[in-house]
Design an enzyme around this catalytic site. Structure first.
Site, PDB file in Angstrom:
ATOM      1  N   LEU A 137       0.838  -1.156   0.079  1.00  0.00           N
ATOM      2  CA  LEU A 137       0.135   0.034  -0.077  1.00  0.00           C
ATOM      3  C   LEU A 137       0.909   1.308   0.007  1.00  0.00           C
ATOM      4  CD1 LEU A 137      -2.871   1.275   0.395  1.00  0.00           C
ATOM      5  CD2 LEU A 137      -2.619   1.239   2.783  1.00  0.00           C
ATOM      6  N   GLY A 141       5.445   8.710  -0.805  1.00  0.00           N
ATOM      7  CA  GLY A 141       4.787  10.084  -0.552  1.00  0.00           C
ATOM      8  C   GLY A 141       3.549   9.941   0.199  1.00  0.00           C
ATOM      9  N   GLY A 143       2.268   7.543   3.222  1.00  0.00           N
ATOM     10  CA  GLY A 143       2.156   6.597   4.250  1.00  0.00           C
ATOM     11  C   GLY A 143       0.947   6.735   5.265  1.00  0.00           C
ATOM     12  N   SER A 144       0.831   7.551   6.264  1.00  0.00           N
ATOM     13  CA  SER A 144      -0.253   7.706   6.989  1.00  0.00           C
ATOM     14  C   SER A 144      -1.449   8.197   5.949  1.00  0.00           C
ATOM     15  CB  SER A 144       0.150   8.917   8.011  1.00  0.00           C
ATOM     16  OG  SER A 144       0.992   8.544   8.975  1.00  0.00           O
ATOM     17  N   GLU A 375       1.760  -0.396  10.086  1.00  0.00           N
ATOM     18  CA  GLU A 375       0.322  -0.613  10.298  1.00  0.00           C
ATOM     19  C   GLU A 375      -0.754   0.618  10.865  1.00  0.00           C
ATOM     20  OE1 GLU A 375      -1.480  -4.215  10.346  1.00  0.00           O
ATOM     21  OE2 GLU A 375       0.084  -5.441   9.720  1.00  0.00           O
TER      22      GLU A 375
HETATM   23  C1  LIG Z   1       9.637  -2.079   8.643  1.00  0.00           C
HETATM   24  C2  LIG Z   1       8.658  -1.478   7.959  1.00  0.00           C
HETATM   25  C3  LIG Z   1       7.417  -2.397   7.499  1.00  0.00           C
HETATM   26  C4  LIG Z   1       6.219  -1.838   6.754  1.00  0.00           C
HETATM   27  N1  LIG Z   1       5.575  -2.690   6.199  1.00  0.00           N
HETATM   28  C5  LIG Z   1       4.721  -2.206   5.268  1.00  0.00           C
HETATM   29  C6  LIG Z   1       3.861  -3.170   4.419  1.00  0.00           C
HETATM   30  O1  LIG Z   1       4.197  -4.220   4.446  1.00  0.00           O
HETATM   31  N2  LIG Z   1       3.088  -2.530   3.499  1.00  0.00           N
HETATM   32  C7  LIG Z   1       3.075  -1.486   3.485  1.00  0.00           C
HETATM   33  O2  LIG Z   1       1.981  -0.942   2.635  1.00  0.00           O
HETATM   34  N3  LIG Z   1       3.576  -0.393   4.353  1.00  0.00           N
HETATM   35  C8  LIG Z   1       4.357  -0.972   5.208  1.00  0.00           C
HETATM   36  N4  LIG Z   1       5.134   0.079   6.004  1.00  0.00           N
HETATM   37  C9  LIG Z   1       4.622   1.374   5.918  1.00  0.00           C
HETATM   38  C10 LIG Z   1       4.294   1.934   7.053  1.00  0.00           C
HETATM   39  O3  LIG Z   1       2.820   1.601   7.286  1.00  0.00           O
HETATM   40  C11 LIG Z   1       4.459   3.360   7.058  1.00  0.00           C
HETATM   41  O4  LIG Z   1       5.682   3.659   7.296  1.00  0.00           O
HETATM   42  C12 LIG Z   1       3.540   4.116   8.446  1.00  0.00           C
HETATM   43  O5  LIG Z   1       2.189   3.966   7.858  1.00  0.00           O
HETATM   44  C13 LIG Z   1       3.897   5.607   8.414  1.00  0.00           C
HETATM   45  O6  LIG Z   1       3.801   6.288   7.304  1.00  0.00           O
HETATM   46  P1  LIG Z   1       5.257   7.110   6.723  1.00  0.00           P
HETATM   47  O7  LIG Z   1       6.442   6.439   6.970  1.00  0.00           O
HETATM   48  O8  LIG Z   1       4.976   7.886   5.456  1.00  0.00           O
HETATM   49  O9  LIG Z   1       5.026   8.270   8.052  1.00  0.00           O
HETATM   50  P2  LIG Z   1       4.295   9.704   7.941  1.00  0.00           P
HETATM   51  O10 LIG Z   1       2.854   9.635   7.517  1.00  0.00           O
HETATM   52  O11 LIG Z   1       5.194  10.576   7.320  1.00  0.00           O
HETATM   53  O12 LIG Z   1       4.267  10.202   9.221  1.00  0.00           O
HETATM   54  C14 LIG Z   1       5.673  10.795  10.085  1.00  0.00           C
HETATM   55  C15 LIG Z   1       4.921  11.192  11.273  1.00  0.00           C
HETATM   56  O13 LIG Z   1       3.857  12.235  11.255  1.00  0.00           O
HETATM   57  C16 LIG Z   1       2.794  11.634  11.939  1.00  0.00           C
HETATM   58  N5  LIG Z   1       1.556  11.947  11.317  1.00  0.00           N
HETATM   59  C17 LIG Z   1       1.336  11.896  10.023  1.00  0.00           C
HETATM   60  N6  LIG Z   1      -0.168  12.230   9.788  1.00  0.00           N
HETATM   61  C18 LIG Z   1      -0.598  12.556  11.118  1.00  0.00           C
HETATM   62  C19 LIG Z   1      -1.906  13.088  11.287  1.00  0.00           C
HETATM   63  N7  LIG Z   1      -2.989  13.567  10.498  1.00  0.00           N
HETATM   64  N8  LIG Z   1      -2.013  13.607  12.666  1.00  0.00           N
HETATM   65  C20 LIG Z   1      -0.923  13.426  13.616  1.00  0.00           C
HETATM   66  N9  LIG Z   1       0.240  12.776  13.390  1.00  0.00           N
HETATM   67  C21 LIG Z   1       0.253  12.758  12.150  1.00  0.00           C
HETATM   68  C22 LIG Z   1       2.833  10.114  12.093  1.00  0.00           C
HETATM   69  O14 LIG Z   1       2.035   9.689  13.455  1.00  0.00           O
HETATM   70  C23 LIG Z   1       4.321   9.981  12.203  1.00  0.00           C
HETATM   71  O15 LIG Z   1       4.865  10.411  13.530  1.00  0.00           O
HETATM   72  C24 LIG Z   1       6.161  -0.516   6.742  1.00  0.00           C
HETATM   73  C25 LIG Z   1       7.103   0.450   7.339  1.00  0.00           C
HETATM   74  C26 LIG Z   1       8.051  -0.247   7.939  1.00  0.00           C
HETATM   75  C27 LIG Z   1       9.071   0.890   8.795  1.00  0.00           C
END
Ligand SMILES: Cc1cc2nc3c(=O)[nH]c(=O)nc-3n(C[C@H](O)[C@H](O)[C@H](O)COP(=O)(O)OP(=O)(O)OC[C@H]3O[C@@H](n4cnc5c(N)ncnc54)[C@H](O)[C@@H]3O)c2cc1C
Length: 391
Positions: A137, A141, A143-144, A375
């Protein structure tokens, strides 16, 4: 998932009292984790690779197809059993736990719930017996804000052509099947997001760079590169444009199992701390004789139990067909918090050696960090919980 009446016989039991079948299942996995995985945990962490033969043994034990019906080669078990497996493995190796977690509570779960009969016939037997799967997923660009993805799928007769890059994909190095999300109608926003079943050998598909991580190092996390990747239209899972719903609902369930990974990890750290406290002597007696250490252990044990209760409750609710989204978010949020805290305190109970790679708590402390990130970060879990509170 709509009936409001609990259907599991064990729903009658207190949360942590397991049914006979569940107890036997848990005991088998604990033994496998201790005897087969245990000896390789440090080596796999250092190499950043999960041993192939252990993966095969996990398939042979039925650990990769827990909820898949027996007619497709699976175990015909419950979601709760999948959660028990993740918890038991995590106490020894959280990397092994996440491999089983993604396969069962994400990949198999998606196909069982959303796959059509032809897709189930083609893919479930493979997932149960030989093929690792990934859930793709996230992107660089998005994540959340997962639905802001830029991967695109364009219809071309009986095919879709997908172009884009996925990031952070667990199990990607070993996987043969990818549940991959791309937008097939960007004008419709998130209502264009579609889930595709992509096989590793499809033209235009490539597994890219593998991440060098802080923790769960033996679990692979890779980039996926799709360059005009041709996917047959019969491999659309569910309907075109329903991918956002598939992703949200699957992750809601998956979060309970990440809670189990974290409560299992915390239990493992606590067990190591108890054993060490009984054996380490200072001031002429075991450090476990000091009330300061006893209080530490008592607090850690209480936190682990509280996390386990949240996780088991979420899993039992899911199996009973009751709404569980808030409970799942609470379980993941709380269990990942206590995993970090309990592992940290375990390092301190070990003193100086706890800070070295000679003892297992240092690794559990590093592994714990991922719980608050994947997740859905802890903030995203709190958003889910607050939404329910505030209506
Ligand atoms: C080891 C590992 C395995 C993973 N496995 C998978 C997988 O199998 N499949 C997959 O699809 N993804 C996977 N991921 C991705 C993971 O789900 C994302 O890293 C996670 O959802 C966070 O997204 P980001 O890294 O873009 O952080 P960002 O979304 O950029 O977040 C950065 C910070 O901002 C905060 N933040 C963002 N938006 C808000 C908001 N609206 N309100 C308050 N705080 C906010 C977050 O809490 C975080 O602290 C994996 C990640 C890792 C590190």
């Amino acid at each position: 998932m709509s009936t409001a009446t609990p259907t599991m016989p064990s729903a009658q039991l207190p949360l942590t009292v397991l049914a006979e079948e569940e107890k036997m299942f848990q005991a088998t996995i604990r033994r496998f984790a201790r005897e087969r995985i245990g000896p390789y945990v440090r080596e796999m962490d250092e190499a950043g690779v999960f041993r192939k033969e252990l993966l095969q043994e996990m398939f042979q034990l039925g650990l990769m197809g827990i909820e898949i019906p027996e007619e497709f080669g699976g175990q015909g078990g419950s979601f709760f059993q999948a959660v028990l497996a993740v918890e038991a493995l995590a106490a020894v190796d959280p990397s092994a736990a996440v491999i089983v977690d993604v396969q069962n509570t994400i990949a198999n779960n998606i196909l069982l719930r959303w796959g059509n009969p032809d897709q189930k016939r083609r893919y479930l037997p493979k997932l149960a017996t030989e093929t690792v799967a990934s859930f793709a997923l996230s992107e660089a660009g998005s994540g959340s804000d997962a639905f802001a993805m830029s991967s695109r799928a364009v219809r071309d007769g009986d095919w879709f052509r997908i172009t884009g890059r996925k990031l952070w994909i667990t199990n990607a190095a070993e996987a043969g099947i990818y549940f991959l999300f791309a937008n097939a109608n960007p004008e419709a926003g998130h209502r264009g997001i579609t889930c595709f079943l992509v096989e590793r050998n499809f033209p235009g598909f490539q597994v890219g760079r593998k991440e060098d991580k802080l923790g769960i190092r033996a679990s692979s996390t890779c980039e996926l590169i799709l360059d005009d990747c041709r996917v047959p239209a019969v491999n659309v899972l569910g309907e075109v444009g329903k991918g956002y719903k598939i992703a949200i609902e699957t992750l809601n369930e998956g979060r309970i199992a990440i809670g189990a990974q974290m409560s299992g990890l915390a239990q493992g750290a606590l067990d190591h701390a108890i054993a060490y406290a009984k054996q380490r002597q200072q001031f002429g007696k075991p450090i476990a004789d000091f009330q300061g250490v006893q209080f530490e252990l008592a607090e850690m044990a209480t936190e682990v139990e509280a996390a386990r209760l949240l996780v088991y409750n979420g899993a039992r609710m899911r199996d009973a067909g009751l709404p569980f989204v808030t409970e799942a978010a609470m379980a993941k949020y709380f269990a990942s918090d206590i995993a970090e805290r309990v592992a940290s305190r375990a390092v301190e109970i070990f003193g100086g050696v706890g800070f070295t790679k000679d003892y297992p708590v240092e690794k559990l402390y590093r592994d714990a960090k991922i719980g608050r990130i994947y997740e859905g970060t802890s903030n995203m879990q709190k958003i889910t919980i607050a939404k329910q509170l505030l209506g």
